[in-house]
Design a protein around this motif. Structure first.
Motif, PDB file in Angstrom:
ATOM      1  N   PRO A  42       0.819  -1.212   0.000  1.00 10.03           N
ATOM      2  CA  PRO A  42       0.000   0.000   0.000  1.00 10.03           C
ATOM      3  C   PRO A  42       0.854   1.265   0.000  1.00 10.03           C
ATOM      4  CG  PRO A  42      -0.801  -1.569   1.618  1.00 10.03           C
ATOM      5  CD  PRO A  42       0.513  -2.088   1.149  1.00 10.03           C
ATOM      6  N   LYS A  43       0.501   2.220  -0.855  1.00  4.98           N
ATOM      7  CA  LYS A  43       1.299   3.438  -1.001  1.00  4.98           C
ATOM      8  C   LYS A  43       1.268   4.329   0.237  1.00  4.98           C
ATOM      9  CE  LYS A  43       0.871   3.500  -6.029  1.00  4.98           C
ATOM     10  NZ  LYS A  43       0.392   4.246  -7.221  1.00  4.98           N
ATOM     11  N   THR A  44       0.250   4.161   1.072  1.00  5.95           N
ATOM     12  CA  THR A  44       0.145   4.994   2.281  1.00  5.95           C
ATOM     13  C   THR A  44       1.013   4.475   3.418  1.00  5.95           C
ATOM     14  OG1 THR A  44      -1.827   3.746   2.914  1.00  5.95           O
ATOM     15  CG2 THR A  44      -2.165   5.841   1.747  1.00  5.95           C
ATOM     16  N   PHE A  45       1.704   3.345   3.199  1.00  8.79           N
ATOM     17  CA  PHE A  45       2.577   2.763   4.215  1.00  8.79           C
ATOM     18  C   PHE A  45       4.031   2.953   3.794  1.00  8.79           C
ATOM     19  CE2 PHE A  45      -1.458   0.954   5.044  1.00  8.79           C
ATOM     20  CZ  PHE A  45      -1.473   0.515   6.364  1.00  8.79           C
ATOM     21  N   HIS A  46       4.894   3.186   4.782  1.00  4.94           N
ATOM     22  CA  HIS A  46       6.299   3.457   4.518  1.00  4.94           C
ATOM     23  C   HIS A  46       7.186   2.455   5.241  1.00  4.94           C
ATOM     24  CE1 HIS A  46       5.065   7.288   2.732  1.00  4.94           C
ATOM     25  NE2 HIS A  46       4.221   7.382   3.745  1.00  4.94           N
ATOM     26  N   PHE A  47       8.315   2.134   4.613  1.00  3.92           N
ATOM     27  CA  PHE A  47       9.230   1.138   5.169  1.00  3.92           C
ATOM     28  C   PHE A  47       9.617   1.483   6.608  1.00  3.92           C
ATOM     29  CE2 PHE A  47      13.518  -0.287   6.179  1.00  3.92           C
ATOM     30  CZ  PHE A  47      13.402  -1.650   5.955  1.00  3.92           C
ATOM     31  N   GLN A  48       9.564   0.471   7.473  1.00  2.21           N
ATOM     32  CA  GLN A  48       9.900   0.667   8.875  1.00  2.21           C
ATOM     33  C   GLN A  48      11.067  -0.209   9.314  1.00  2.21           C
ATOM     34  OE1 GLN A  48       8.825   2.881  10.999  1.00  2.21           O
ATOM     35  NE2 GLN A  48      10.026   2.092  12.714  1.00  2.21           N
ATOM     36  N   SER A  49      11.017  -1.497   8.999  1.00  3.11           N
ATOM     37  CA  SER A  49      12.085  -2.384   9.480  1.00  3.11           C
ATOM     38  C   SER A  49      12.100  -3.697   8.707  1.00  3.11           C
ATOM     39  CB  SER A  49      11.884  -2.691  10.974  1.00  3.11           C
ATOM     40  OG  SER A  49      10.679  -3.408  11.176  1.00  3.11           O
ATOM     41  N   VAL A  50      13.227  -4.383   8.784  1.00  2.00           N
ATOM     42  CA  VAL A  50      13.342  -5.749   8.274  1.00  2.00           C
ATOM     43  C   VAL A  50      14.152  -6.534   9.291  1.00  2.00           C
ATOM     44  CG1 VAL A  50      15.344  -5.120   6.866  1.00  2.00           C
ATOM     45  CG2 VAL A  50      14.110  -7.234   6.390  1.00  2.00           C
ATOM     46  N   ARG A  64       8.450  -4.889   7.484  1.00  2.00           N
ATOM     47  CA  ARG A  64       7.305  -4.158   8.022  1.00  2.00           C
ATOM     48  C   ARG A  64       7.255  -2.726   7.494  1.00  2.00           C
ATOM     49  NH1 ARG A  64       4.304  -4.665  13.054  1.00  2.00           N
ATOM     50  NH2 ARG A  64       3.439  -2.675  13.745  1.00  2.00           N
ATOM     51  N   TYR A  65       6.051  -2.317   7.110  1.00  2.00           N
ATOM     52  CA  TYR A  65       5.760  -0.941   6.700  1.00  2.00           C
ATOM     53  C   TYR A  65       4.697  -0.390   7.646  1.00  2.00           C
ATOM     54  CZ  TYR A  65       8.076  -1.980   2.241  1.00  2.00           C
ATOM     55  OH  TYR A  65       8.994  -2.317   1.267  1.00  2.00           O
ATOM     56  N   GLU A  66       4.764   0.905   7.902  1.00  3.94           N
ATOM     57  CA  GLU A  66       3.789   1.529   8.809  1.00  3.94           C
ATOM     58  C   GLU A  66       3.295   2.851   8.231  1.00  3.94           C
ATOM     59  OE1 GLU A  66       5.616  -0.124  13.075  1.00  3.94           O
ATOM     60  OE2 GLU A  66       5.794   1.988  12.558  1.00  3.94           O
ATOM     61  N   LYS A  67       2.163   3.301   8.733  1.00  4.77           N
ATOM     62  CA  LYS A  67       1.662   4.634   8.404  1.00  4.77           C
ATOM     63  C   LYS A  67       2.372   5.650   9.298  1.00  4.77           C
ATOM     64  CE  LYS A  67      -2.988   3.878   6.587  1.00  4.77           C
ATOM     65  NZ  LYS A  67      -4.433   4.201   6.774  1.00  4.77           N
ATOM     66  N   GLN A  68       2.756   6.764   8.719  1.00  7.96           N
ATOM     67  CA  GLN A  68       3.472   7.780   9.492  1.00  7.96           C
ATOM     68  C   GLN A  68       2.643   8.313  10.652  1.00  7.96           C
ATOM     69  OE1 GLN A  68       6.674   8.626   9.128  1.00  7.96           O
ATOM     70  NE2 GLN A  68       6.832   7.104   7.499  1.00  7.96           N
ATOM     71  N   GLU A  69       1.325   8.402  10.466  1.00 10.73           N
ATOM     72  CA  GLU A  69       0.481   9.001  11.489  1.00 10.73           C
ATOM     73  C   GLU A  69       0.018   8.007  12.551  1.00 10.73           C
ATOM     74  OE1 GLU A  69      -2.321   7.957   8.010  1.00 10.73           O
ATOM     75  OE2 GLU A  69      -0.227   8.572   8.335  1.00 10.73           O
ATOM     76  N   ASN A  70       0.331   6.739  12.375  1.00 10.04           N
ATOM     77  CA  ASN A  70      -0.133   5.763  13.360  1.00 10.04           C
ATOM     78  C   ASN A  70       0.881   4.631  13.478  1.00 10.04           C
ATOM     79  OD1 ASN A  70      -2.144   4.943  15.257  1.00 10.04           O
ATOM     80  ND2 ASN A  70      -2.883   3.420  13.814  1.00 10.04           N
TER      81      ASN A  70
END
Length: 208
Positions: A42-50, A64-70
């Motif tokens: 999903p484009k609204t999620f950004h890379f967080q960790s591997v 894992r990807y996460e939303k910046q606002e949550n």
């Protein structure tokens, strides 16, 4: 004393098995590429960790990807697990507040979406599966500090040749919320054996 040493050693080995090793985004590129073309991130999620993990003893990576606002544990995330050697996609989950819409698809609609998805992803797997049941499935995440129910229809299957399970959870809009395969299960105890790296509650309780 010998018994005590054995117990301590077993505990340390178990902790080491559960511990996940962090990697960089660059180190995960080939594994992210294995997902692309089959499953859209999903484009609204950004890379967080591997992280390097183990699934039933097999080396794998959890991305894992996460939303910046949550952001954060139990927040909205898109995560997937892929084996380190073969780059086999063992599963993914899309924990998004949009699935808090509690309108469910019918069982026949769920079956069609799940079958089409499985055939596209791995036709050999799809042909080996026997559907057991189709029912609603709920997960809980935290959205803006509040517990929120994410719901979908679960299409659960058994693979007799491998004695394991696969399932697809379909959201209200016909998109796939969660997919997991090669899940080992203890029927006598009614308990999952395979690690649950896609599930934040399990990870927070078992990673360390």
């Amino acid at each position: 004393m010998k018994l005590l040493l054995i117990v301590v050693t077993m505990v340390l080995l178990n902790q080491n098995r559960m511990k996940a090793q962090n990697l960089t985004h660059e180190e995960s590129q080939s594994y992210i590429s294995a997902l692309q073309g089959k499953i859209d991130i999903p484009k609204t999620f950004h890379f967080q960790s591997v992280k390097k993990v183990r699934v039933d003893g097999v080396p794998a990576l959890m991305v894992r990807y996460e939303k910046q606002e949550n952001k954060g544990s139990k927040g909205e995330h898109f995560s997937f697990v892929v084996t380190e050697k073969e780059k086999l996609i063992l599963g993914f989950t899309h924990m998004d507040r949009k699935y808090a819409d509690l309108k469910m698809l019918s069982k026949s609609e769920t079956e069609k979406v799940a079958k089409d998805f499985l055939l596209k992803l791995d036709s050999d797997l799809a042909k080996d599966l026997k559907n057991l049941w189709i029912e609603r499935h709920d997960e809980e995440i935290i959205v803006d500090g509040m517990p929120t129910i994410i719901a979908g229809m679960k299409y659960k299957c058994y693979r007799p040749a491998q004695d394991n399970y696969t399932w697809v959870i379909v959201g209200f809009d016909g998109s796939v919320v969660t997919y997991e395969r090669n899940i080992k299960w203890n029927n006598n105890l009614q308990k999952r054996i395979t690690e649950k790296w896609l599930h934040d509650n399990w990870v927070s309780e078992n990673e360390q």
